[in-house]
Design a protein around this motif. Structure first.
Motif, short mmCIF file in Angstrom:
data_model
loop_
_atom_site.label_atom_id
_atom_site.label_comp_id
_atom_site.label_asym_id
_atom_site.label_seq_id
_atom_site.Cartn_x
_atom_site.Cartn_y
_atom_site.Cartn_z
N UNK A 177 0.81 -1.22 0.00
CA UNK A 177 0.00 0.00 0.00
C UNK A 177 0.85 1.26 0.00
N UNK A 178 2.15 1.12 -0.13
CA UNK A 178 3.04 2.26 -0.02
C UNK A 178 3.88 2.46 -1.27
N UNK A 179 3.34 2.10 -2.41
CA UNK A 179 4.07 2.22 -3.66
C UNK A 179 3.83 3.58 -4.30
N UNK A 180 4.83 4.04 -5.04
CA UNK A 180 4.66 5.25 -5.83
C UNK A 180 4.91 6.53 -5.04
N UNK A 181 4.83 7.65 -5.77
CA UNK A 181 5.09 8.96 -5.18
C UNK A 181 3.93 9.38 -4.28
N UNK A 182 4.18 10.43 -3.49
CA UNK A 182 3.16 10.92 -2.56
C UNK A 182 2.23 11.90 -3.26
N UNK A 183 0.96 11.51 -3.35
CA UNK A 183 -0.07 12.38 -3.89
C UNK A 183 -1.10 12.70 -2.83
N UNK A 184 -2.21 13.28 -3.27
CA UNK A 184 -3.26 13.63 -2.32
C UNK A 184 -3.80 12.45 -1.55
N UNK A 185 -3.76 11.26 -2.19
CA UNK A 185 -4.31 10.06 -1.53
C UNK A 185 -3.47 9.62 -0.33
N UNK A 186 -2.21 10.12 -0.23
CA UNK A 186 -1.35 9.75 0.90
C UNK A 186 -1.25 10.85 1.96
N UNK A 187 -1.85 11.99 1.70
CA UNK A 187 -1.64 13.14 2.59
C UNK A 187 -2.09 12.87 4.01
N UNK A 188 -3.13 12.05 4.19
CA UNK A 188 -3.62 11.78 5.54
C UNK A 188 -2.64 10.94 6.35
N UNK A 189 -1.69 10.30 5.68
CA UNK A 189 -0.72 9.47 6.37
C UNK A 189 0.48 10.26 6.88
N UNK A 190 0.65 11.48 6.40
CA UNK A 190 1.79 12.29 6.85
C UNK A 190 1.51 12.79 8.26
N UNK A 191 2.41 12.53 9.17
CA UNK A 191 2.22 12.92 10.56
C UNK A 191 2.43 14.43 10.72
N UNK A 192 1.90 15.05 11.77
CA UNK A 192 2.14 16.49 12.00
C UNK A 192 3.63 16.82 12.04
N UNK A 193 4.41 15.99 12.74
CA UNK A 193 5.85 16.20 12.76
C UNK A 193 6.45 15.99 11.38
N UNK A 194 5.94 14.99 10.67
CA UNK A 194 6.43 14.70 9.33
C UNK A 194 6.25 15.87 8.37
N UNK A 240 0.36 19.68 -8.32
CA UNK A 240 -0.42 18.82 -9.22
C UNK A 240 -0.67 17.44 -8.60
N UNK A 241 0.27 16.92 -7.83
CA UNK A 241 0.07 15.61 -7.22
C UNK A 241 -0.90 15.70 -6.05
N UNK A 242 -0.96 16.85 -5.39
CA UNK A 242 -1.90 17.01 -4.27
C UNK A 242 -3.34 16.95 -4.72
N UNK A 243 -3.60 17.19 -6.01
CA UNK A 243 -4.96 17.14 -6.54
C UNK A 243 -5.43 15.70 -6.79
N UNK A 244 -4.51 14.75 -6.74
CA UNK A 244 -4.83 13.36 -7.08
C UNK A 244 -5.50 12.67 -5.88
N UNK A 245 -6.59 11.95 -6.17
CA UNK A 245 -7.38 11.36 -5.09
C UNK A 245 -7.19 9.86 -4.95
N UNK A 246 -6.45 9.24 -5.85
CA UNK A 246 -6.27 7.78 -5.78
C UNK A 246 -4.86 7.41 -6.24
N UNK A 247 -4.38 6.24 -5.85
CA UNK A 247 -3.05 5.80 -6.30
C UNK A 247 -2.92 5.75 -7.83
#
Length: 234
Positions: A83-100, A167-174
């Protein structure tokens, strides 16, 4: 090609290293004295706030055929590898910790990559090392781009970074992130990386360092001011 294409013979072991590689080693050894205490402090903070592991090891390509593990401070919550493949887009933003988020904004998460420089996996300046999946998807592009040793920072990184994040932040799915990255990011970054490749020299490397510093500090120069302004809008 400039001075980076020349060779400087070292006495120990009879090895022949490029001038750029010698500069990388000298700079990495010097910076390690200052970076080591910072990494130690980060270790304590990350473990207390987000738990283990401290480091994230990502498989990347140093050439079109050779892989290595790139070190970063972990900035995201842990999930299964599948579940952690590919670059970071909008679909991964919820996984970034506040410190991260803070570490990513200040690029402190990339400090452990000095280890990769010492090992010879990467340089301080060069194209960012891609994941194997993108080399497989765009073999012709990376066959040319990875003729240069990858780097911690690079011309494409400082010029295109803010727009790529947007542009990647606009992406909603892997799947959407993958398609957008391959179609829009890879070719544009490659064009910039090939400009660096054509004009590479120690002078060019110093210029890239200068633009990288402009991401965090207001510096003279039109392009430096533009980069600083973009980063303040993050």
């Amino acid at each position: 090609m400039g001075m980076t294409g020349r060779k400087l013979r070292l006495w120990f072991g009879g090895r022949t290293l490029s001038v750029k590689r010698v500069c990388d080693l000298v700079l990495a050894c010097t910076l390690s004295v200052f970076i080591a205490p910072i990494i130690l402090v980060l270790y304590v903070i990350v473990i207390r706030q987000d738990g283990h592991p401290f480091l994230y090891r990502s498989v990347r390509m140093k050439t079109a055929r050779r892989k290595f593990r790139l070190y970063k401070v972990r900035t995201m919550s842990i999930v299964a590898d599948r579940d952690n493949k590919g670059v970071t887009g909008g679909h991964k933003s919820s996984r970034i910790t506040p410190l991260g988020r803070k570490l990513r904004k200040t690029r402190l998460d990339e400090l452990p990559q000095v280890i990769n420089v010492l090992k010879g996996d990467i340089s301080f300046v060069g194209p960012r090392p891609p994941e194997p999946r993108y080399v497989r998807a765009c073999p012709d592009i990376y066959r040319q781009v990875l003729k240069d040793r990858p780097g911690i920072t690079g011309l494409a990184s400082v010029v295109f970074h803010r727009h790529e994040e947007w542009i990647l932040a606009q992406c909603a799915s892997p799947d959407e992130t993958e398609a957008v990255y391959i179609r829009r990011s890879v070719p544009r970054k490659a064009r910039i990386d090939l400009i660096y490749q054509k004009h590479k020299s120690l002078r060019m490397d110093f210029y890239v360092f200068y633009l990288t510093a402009a991401m965090f500090v207001k510096l003279p120069g039109r392009r430096a001011r533009r980069i600083y302004g973009r980063m303040r809008r993050i």
